[in-house]
Scaffold this active site. Structure first.
Site, short mmCIF file in Angstrom:
data_model
loop_
_atom_site.label_atom_id
_atom_site.label_comp_id
_atom_site.label_asym_id
_atom_site.label_seq_id
_atom_site.Cartn_x
_atom_site.Cartn_y
_atom_site.Cartn_z
N ASP A 77 0.83 -1.20 0.00
CA ASP A 77 0.00 0.00 0.00
C ASP A 77 0.87 1.25 0.00
O ASP A 77 0.94 1.99 0.99
CB ASP A 77 -0.98 -0.04 1.19
N LYS A 79 0.75 -7.83 -2.95
CA LYS A 79 -0.55 -7.34 -3.42
C LYS A 79 -0.41 -5.90 -3.88
O LYS A 79 0.10 -5.06 -3.14
CB LYS A 79 -1.59 -7.42 -2.29
N ASP A 114 -5.20 -6.31 -6.86
CA ASP A 114 -6.44 -6.11 -6.09
C ASP A 114 -7.16 -4.85 -6.57
O ASP A 114 -7.10 -3.81 -5.94
CB ASP A 114 -6.03 -6.00 -4.61
N LYS A 172 -10.56 -4.90 -7.58
CA LYS A 172 -11.98 -5.00 -7.21
C LYS A 172 -12.91 -4.45 -8.29
O LYS A 172 -13.65 -3.48 -8.06
CB LYS A 172 -12.24 -4.26 -5.89
N ASP A 231 -18.61 -3.35 -12.61
CA ASP A 231 -19.20 -2.54 -13.68
C ASP A 231 -20.14 -3.46 -14.45
O ASP A 231 -20.39 -4.59 -14.03
CB ASP A 231 -18.07 -1.97 -14.57
N PRO A 285 -21.31 -6.21 -17.15
CA PRO A 285 -20.55 -7.41 -17.52
C PRO A 285 -19.59 -7.21 -18.69
O PRO A 285 -18.42 -7.64 -18.63
CB PRO A 285 -21.64 -8.44 -17.85
N THR A 296 -14.65 -4.90 4.65
CA THR A 296 -14.62 -4.87 6.12
C THR A 296 -15.08 -3.52 6.66
O THR A 296 -15.38 -3.38 7.83
CB THR A 296 -13.20 -5.20 6.65
N GLY A 302 -0.61 -6.15 5.55
CA GLY A 302 -0.09 -4.85 5.14
C GLY A 302 0.73 -4.22 6.24
O GLY A 302 1.92 -4.52 6.41
N ARG A 303 0.06 -3.35 7.00
CA ARG A 303 0.78 -2.50 7.96
C ARG A 303 1.62 -3.24 8.98
O ARG A 303 2.64 -2.72 9.43
CB ARG A 303 -0.22 -1.56 8.65
O1 C5P Z 1 -2.58 -2.91 6.59
P1 C5P Z 1 -3.53 -4.06 6.58
O2 C5P Z 1 -2.90 -5.38 6.94
O3 C5P Z 1 -4.81 -3.78 7.34
O4 C5P Z 1 -3.91 -4.17 5.03
C1 C5P Z 1 -4.84 -5.06 4.54
C2 C5P Z 1 -4.93 -4.94 3.06
O5 C5P Z 1 -6.05 -5.72 2.64
C3 C5P Z 1 -5.18 -3.54 2.53
O6 C5P Z 1 -4.49 -3.43 1.28
C4 C5P Z 1 -6.67 -3.47 2.31
O7 C5P Z 1 -7.04 -2.64 1.23
C5 C5P Z 1 -7.00 -4.92 1.96
N1 C5P Z 1 -8.36 -5.35 2.24
C6 C5P Z 1 -8.95 -5.31 3.50
N2 C5P Z 1 -10.24 -5.75 3.70
C7 C5P Z 1 -10.95 -6.21 2.68
C8 C5P Z 1 -10.38 -6.24 1.41
C9 C5P Z 1 -9.08 -5.81 1.22
O8 C5P Z 1 -8.31 -4.92 4.46
N3 C5P Z 1 -12.16 -6.67 2.90
#
Ligand code: C5P
Length: 238
Positions: free
Chosen positions: A11, A33, A60, A62, A65, A67, A123, A214-215
């Site tokens: 990210d 990702k 990713d 997502k 739109d 089909p 989420t 991610g983080r």
């Molecule tokens: O930093 P963190 O571990 O929370 O990042 C999770 C990654 O997963 C981010 O890139 C976020 O956009 C993605 N994501 C998410 N929940 C979802 C779909 C994708 O956190 N339902």
């Protein structure tokens, strides 16, 4: 069972930031990702650069739109040679089927079609938002299971979901249906804006197919050490 590599969510907003982050991981096999933030600013070149570094890639974006548009977009994305792509299940079965058709038709001969998964509920969606804004009078869990079933019936390979939903999803789809799960944190971490979090070890216990982190890695004081910790929890070697 040999676990898939943890997927590191890149990210970042520039190629430079991304590559200098990855420089630390020289010699390591990585699964990464790339999301909207990076792809919309840097375009397909970022994918080529990551492939030059032998990374496996979850793109990713997502898609959601009509089909025909999704089909054509997937046809183009298939040429990038990524491993995993996604759509929103809320686009409906016809859209998901069109995505799969586009992806299959666009995959160059001799190459493997990228796996296609669907986002069920983000989420960030709450029960209140579902009911009051989207006017869907069901529980989040009901919609997640229903969307997963729709994705399965449309021929998709899996869904993005929370670790806590994976077992129920497999029970309404199949054991080999992919469950790609964000919301992963090490015991020592902050939850940030994720609500239903799980550790890598708990994700392994719940037999999810992939974890997305991610983080916990990108913002760690020592990203390599954090990655190793994630990996050993996930692989069950600690
Ligand atoms: O930093 P963190 O571990 O929370 O990042 C999770 C990654 O997963 C981010 O890139 C976020 O956009 C993605 N994501 C998410 N929940 C979802 C779909 C994708 O956190 N339902």
């Amino acid at each position: 069972m040999k676990q898939n590599l943890p997927i590191i969510a890149l990210d970042f907003s520039t190629v430079n930031e991304t590559l200098s982050f990855l420089d630390r991981f020289k010699g390591e096999d990585l699964y990464v990702k790339v999301g909207m933030e990076l792809f919309y600013q840097e375009g397909p070149q970022v994918i080529h650069l990551l492939k030059d570094r032998n990374c496996r890639i979850f793109l990713d974006l997502k898609l959601h739109d009509i089909p025909t548009t999704v089909k054509k977009a997937m046809h183009g994305l298939a040429k990038l040679g990524v491993d995993l792509v996604n759509v929103h299940a809320a686009g409906g079965k016809k859209m998901m089927q069109a995505a799969l058709e586009g992806l299959t038709a666009g995959t160059p001969e001799g190459k493997t079609r990228p796996s296609l998964i669907a986002v069920t509920q983000l989420t960030s969606t709450s029960k209140q938002m579902l009911n009051d804004e989207l006017l869907i009078g069901k529980s989040l869990e009901q919609t997640v299971l229903h969307y997963s079933q729709m994705a399965f019936e449309s021929g998709l390979d899996g869904v993005v979901c929370s670790v806590h939903e994976a077992e129920a999803i497999r029970s309404v789809t199949s054991d080999s249906f992919l469950t790609v799960t964000p919301g992963i944190r090490l015991e020592s971490d902050q939850a940030d804006d994720q609500v239903r979090i799980a550790t890598p070890a708990y994700a392994r216990e719940k037999n999810v197919s992939h974890i997305v982190v991610g983080r916990s890695i990108t913002k760690a004081a020592d990203p390599i050490q954090a990655y190793r910790q994630v990996k050993s929890g996930w692989e069950g070697s600690m």
